[in-house]
Design a protein around this motif. Structure first.
Motif, short mmCIF file in Angstrom:
data_model
loop_
_atom_site.label_atom_id
_atom_site.label_comp_id
_atom_site.label_asym_id
_atom_site.label_seq_id
_atom_site.Cartn_x
_atom_site.Cartn_y
_atom_site.Cartn_z
N ALA A 166 -10.80 2.64 -4.10
CA ALA A 166 -10.46 2.54 -2.69
C ALA A 166 -9.48 3.58 -2.21
CB ALA A 166 -9.91 1.14 -2.40
N VAL A 167 -8.74 4.22 -3.10
CA VAL A 167 -7.65 5.10 -2.69
C VAL A 167 -7.87 6.51 -3.25
CG1 VAL A 167 -5.16 5.47 -2.66
CG2 VAL A 167 -6.08 3.14 -2.69
N ASN A 199 -3.30 9.05 5.10
CA ASN A 199 -3.98 8.03 5.87
C ASN A 199 -4.97 8.68 6.83
OD1 ASN A 199 -2.50 9.02 8.04
ND2 ASN A 199 -1.18 7.22 8.24
N GLU A 201 4.22 1.46 5.72
CA GLU A 201 2.89 1.16 6.27
C GLU A 201 1.77 1.35 5.25
OE1 GLU A 201 3.86 5.39 7.97
OE2 GLU A 201 4.94 3.57 7.32
N GLY A 202 2.09 1.93 4.10
CA GLY A 202 1.07 2.15 3.09
C GLY A 202 1.16 1.20 1.91
N ARG A 203 2.09 0.25 1.96
CA ARG A 203 2.30 -0.62 0.81
C ARG A 203 1.29 -1.77 0.76
NH1 ARG A 203 8.88 -0.27 1.50
NH2 ARG A 203 8.95 1.97 0.96
N ALA A 204 1.18 -2.35 -0.42
CA ALA A 204 0.25 -3.47 -0.68
C ALA A 204 -1.20 -3.06 -0.44
CB ALA A 204 0.61 -4.68 0.19
N GLN A 205 -1.50 -1.79 -0.67
CA GLN A 205 -2.86 -1.28 -0.52
C GLN A 205 -3.35 -0.58 -1.79
OE1 GLN A 205 -3.32 1.06 3.12
NE2 GLN A 205 -1.64 -0.07 4.08
N GLY A 206 -2.60 -0.72 -2.87
CA GLY A 206 -3.01 -0.11 -4.14
C GLY A 206 -2.68 1.36 -4.26
N ILE A 207 -1.86 1.89 -3.34
CA ILE A 207 -1.56 3.32 -3.36
C ILE A 207 -0.71 3.69 -4.57
CG2 ILE A 207 -0.29 5.15 -2.15
CD1 ILE A 207 -1.32 3.98 0.47
#
Length: 218
Positions: free
Chosen positions: A20-21, A78, A111-117
């Motif tokens: 996903a990333v 992003n 704003e990019g956290r908890a997204q697997g980054i």
């Protein structure tokens, strides 16, 4: 530190390219994006990333001193091409009879956290380190950096605590054809993703310019 790095701790599973990333390797032309990213970090995030209070001038000095020929820098952009996550893989000096090691540092904007980054950046650095003949991946951070500690433990790293600091380390297996293919495929995918986002952003700008033109003509 180096004696600990010689211990034999290995990956719990092979590296797999993130689904996903997309993670893109950065170069000197991204220095302004890296600076903007780090300056966007709040006071507490800067303390956790660098281990101490970090004013703007220190960040400027850090970014100016990045050596893209020596170390490896990776980033996640992003949809607006804002650098929301970045990792610095710094190669430590080679010491005779000890494992060749590299230190991993990472930061992700709120704003990019908890997204697997963070996980994707660590995985990308891990496979790059293996392909660069690094035997040990090392992390040094404050013991109360819960995000970094969670990331390290999730990756199977051994963590040791002392005097408010934490060291995490992981022995890496040698590169193989799979890791080389993974890195090439991930880089191509990240470049394609970036180009797609860039074209979409330009198209959106052109569209809003077109919609706004009649208003300016009044």
């Amino acid at each position: 530190m180096h004696n600990k790095l010689a211990n034999n701790h290995s990956l719990t599973k092979p590296y797999l390219a993130g689904v996903a990333v997309p993670v893109r390797e950065l170069h000197s032309g991204h220095r302004s994006e890296i600076l903007s990213h780090l300056l966007s970090l709040g006071e507490e995030d800067r303390r956790l990333r660098f281990g101490t209070q970090t004013p703007d001038e220190v960040i400027h000095h850090y970014v100016d001193g990045l050596d893209f020929n020596k170390d490896a820098i990776f980033g996640v952009f992003n949809a607006d091409l804002k650098l929301v996550g970045m990792a610095h893989l710094a190669y430590l000096p080679q010491i005779t009879n000890e494992a060749h090691s590299a230190e991993f540092g990472v930061s992700v904007l709120p704003e990019g956290r908890a997204q697997g980054i963070g996980t994707a950046l660590l995985e990308r650095c891990t496979v790059h380190a293996r392909n660069s003949n690094i035997q040990t991946l090392y992390v040094h951070c404050l013991a109360n950096n819960k995000g970094m500690m969670h990331l390290a433990q999730k990756a199977g790293m051994t963590v040791e605590y002392a005097y408010g600091d934490a060291d995490a380390y992981l022995s890496l297996p040698p590169a193989n054809p799979g890791t080389i293919v993974d890195e090439v495929a991930n880089e191509q995918w990240a470049d394609f993703d970036y180009a797609l986002k860039e074209n979409l952003k330009l198209a959106n700008q052109a569209w809003w310019w077109f919609l706004g033109k009649p208003r300016h003509a009044r």
